[in-house]
Design a protein around this motif. Sequence first.
Motif, short mmCIF file in Angstrom:
data_model
loop_
_atom_site.label_atom_id
_atom_site.label_comp_id
_atom_site.label_asym_id
_atom_site.label_seq_id
_atom_site.Cartn_x
_atom_site.Cartn_y
_atom_site.Cartn_z
N GLN A 241 0.85 -1.19 0.00
CA GLN A 241 0.00 0.00 0.00
C GLN A 241 0.88 1.24 0.00
N GLY A 242 0.57 2.20 -0.85
CA GLY A 242 1.27 3.48 -0.88
C GLY A 242 0.44 4.54 -0.20
N ALA A 243 1.04 5.28 0.72
CA ALA A 243 0.35 6.36 1.42
C ALA A 243 0.79 7.73 0.94
N GLY A 244 1.79 7.78 0.05
CA GLY A 244 2.25 9.06 -0.46
C GLY A 244 2.77 9.95 0.64
N GLU A 245 2.40 11.23 0.59
CA GLU A 245 2.85 12.23 1.56
C GLU A 245 1.80 12.48 2.64
N SER A 246 0.77 11.62 2.71
CA SER A 246 -0.41 11.91 3.54
C SER A 246 -0.22 11.70 5.03
N GLU A 247 0.86 11.02 5.45
CA GLU A 247 1.04 10.70 6.86
C GLU A 247 2.43 11.11 7.33
N PRO A 248 2.72 12.40 7.34
CA PRO A 248 4.06 12.85 7.73
C PRO A 248 4.32 12.69 9.22
N LEU A 249 5.56 12.41 9.56
CA LEU A 249 5.99 12.39 10.95
C LEU A 249 6.65 13.71 11.34
N GLN A 250 7.17 14.42 10.35
CA GLN A 250 7.94 15.63 10.60
C GLN A 250 7.41 16.77 9.75
N GLN A 251 7.28 17.95 10.37
CA GLN A 251 6.89 19.16 9.65
C GLN A 251 8.10 20.08 9.55
N CYS A 252 8.31 20.68 8.38
CA CYS A 252 9.47 21.54 8.15
C CYS A 252 9.04 22.81 7.43
N ALA A 253 9.74 23.89 7.68
CA ALA A 253 9.40 25.18 7.11
C ALA A 253 9.68 25.21 5.61
N ASP A 254 8.75 25.80 4.85
CA ASP A 254 8.93 25.91 3.41
C ASP A 254 10.12 26.79 3.05
N ALA A 255 10.47 27.72 3.95
CA ALA A 255 11.53 28.69 3.65
C ALA A 255 12.92 28.08 3.68
N LEU A 256 13.06 26.85 4.13
CA LEU A 256 14.38 26.23 4.19
C LEU A 256 14.97 26.05 2.80
N PRO A 257 16.28 26.20 2.66
CA PRO A 257 16.92 25.86 1.38
C PRO A 257 16.64 24.41 1.02
N LYS A 258 16.66 24.08 -0.27
CA LYS A 258 16.25 22.76 -0.74
C LYS A 258 17.01 21.63 -0.03
N ASP A 259 18.33 21.74 0.08
CA ASP A 259 19.10 20.67 0.71
C ASP A 259 18.71 20.49 2.17
N GLU A 260 18.48 21.61 2.87
CA GLU A 260 18.09 21.52 4.27
C GLU A 260 16.68 20.97 4.41
N LEU A 261 15.80 21.33 3.48
CA LEU A 261 14.43 20.80 3.51
C LEU A 261 14.43 19.30 3.30
N VAL A 262 15.24 18.82 2.36
CA VAL A 262 15.34 17.38 2.11
C VAL A 262 15.81 16.66 3.37
N ASP A 263 16.81 17.22 4.04
CA ASP A 263 17.32 16.60 5.27
C ASP A 263 16.28 16.64 6.38
N CYS A 264 15.57 17.76 6.49
CA CYS A 264 14.57 17.91 7.55
C CYS A 264 13.42 16.92 7.39
N LEU A 265 13.02 16.67 6.14
CA LEU A 265 11.87 15.80 5.88
C LEU A 265 12.23 14.32 5.84
N GLN A 266 13.47 14.00 6.12
CA GLN A 266 13.93 12.62 6.01
C GLN A 266 13.07 11.62 6.79
N PRO A 267 12.61 11.93 8.02
CA PRO A 267 11.80 10.94 8.75
C PRO A 267 10.51 10.55 8.03
N ASN A 268 10.03 11.41 7.15
CA ASN A 268 8.78 11.10 6.43
C ASN A 268 9.00 10.09 5.31
N ARG A 269 10.23 9.95 4.87
CA ARG A 269 10.53 9.00 3.79
C ARG A 269 10.84 7.65 4.45
#
Length: 279
Positions: A241-269
């Motif tokens: 089953q794929g849940a996509g992005e619908s069940e995040p564990l971590q919330q991160c600010a949109d203003a973060l640079p792309k590399d930092e945003l990728v690192d911040c969102l890591q728990p959701n992947r």
Amino acid sequence: MVIRNSSTRAARFALGALIAVIALTACTRHVSRGIAPDARADEVIFPSIDEIVLKEGTFPNRDSLRQIGPGVTKDQLYHLIGRPHFREGYSAREWDYLFHFRQGDRIVSCQYKVIFDRSYHGQDFYWEPAACLDSLKTEATGATSAAPAIAGEPKRFQLSADALFAFARSDPQDIQPQGRAELAAIASQLKGSKATIVQVIGHTDRIGSEAANLALSQRRAQTVRALLIQEGVAADSLKAQGAGESEPLQQCADALPKDELVDCLQPNRRVEVLAWGLQ
């Protein structure tokens, strides 16, 4: 005489065209994109509720839904949960349903999709929204139960998608050595156990479109399922089953640079493996 033959041929051609149109309308008009012979889809698409043929859907029998798994035939599906609720013919590669579940004093509506392989055996099963899978944990009386088919909480294995795959990847060759080791360890616990249901759920972060993330999460779940089967886990107990992005564990600010945003969102992947009845 020639004119009569030409007219006859024209009439037959027109009749054949009409039959072809009727046949096409009997099949689904909302096909998921890129369905492979093994039932894997590049993008799973659910039909609009406005296109439903069986108006208002149905209240399914939960025990019948729990019996559905990889390899199910269309005749078996028809017996368990009825004909598809949308305009889909018998030769369609996917069947769609609109189900309703009573949860206490409210009713939850869910779309359910079965995608078939080229031999018309159901192999992949999807819910929209993905959280509708929890409806199988609810008894017909409306009281919430702890598990879909048996008592007790599932054994939960959670794997970082970055440990399994390179970023944004999903194929078996993209599996990291650490990920293969973790999957082998999980398989060793599942093999020979009494687990009756094993659910593999893929998740993504919110980078990219919602549709692309849903497809990525489904591919990852399907890949993990296939690798667990290779490790000796019984295929009939495994569901992807794929849940996509619908069940995040971590919330991160949109203003973060792309590399930092990728690192911040890591728990959701991540990919989760839930096993009911594991002893």
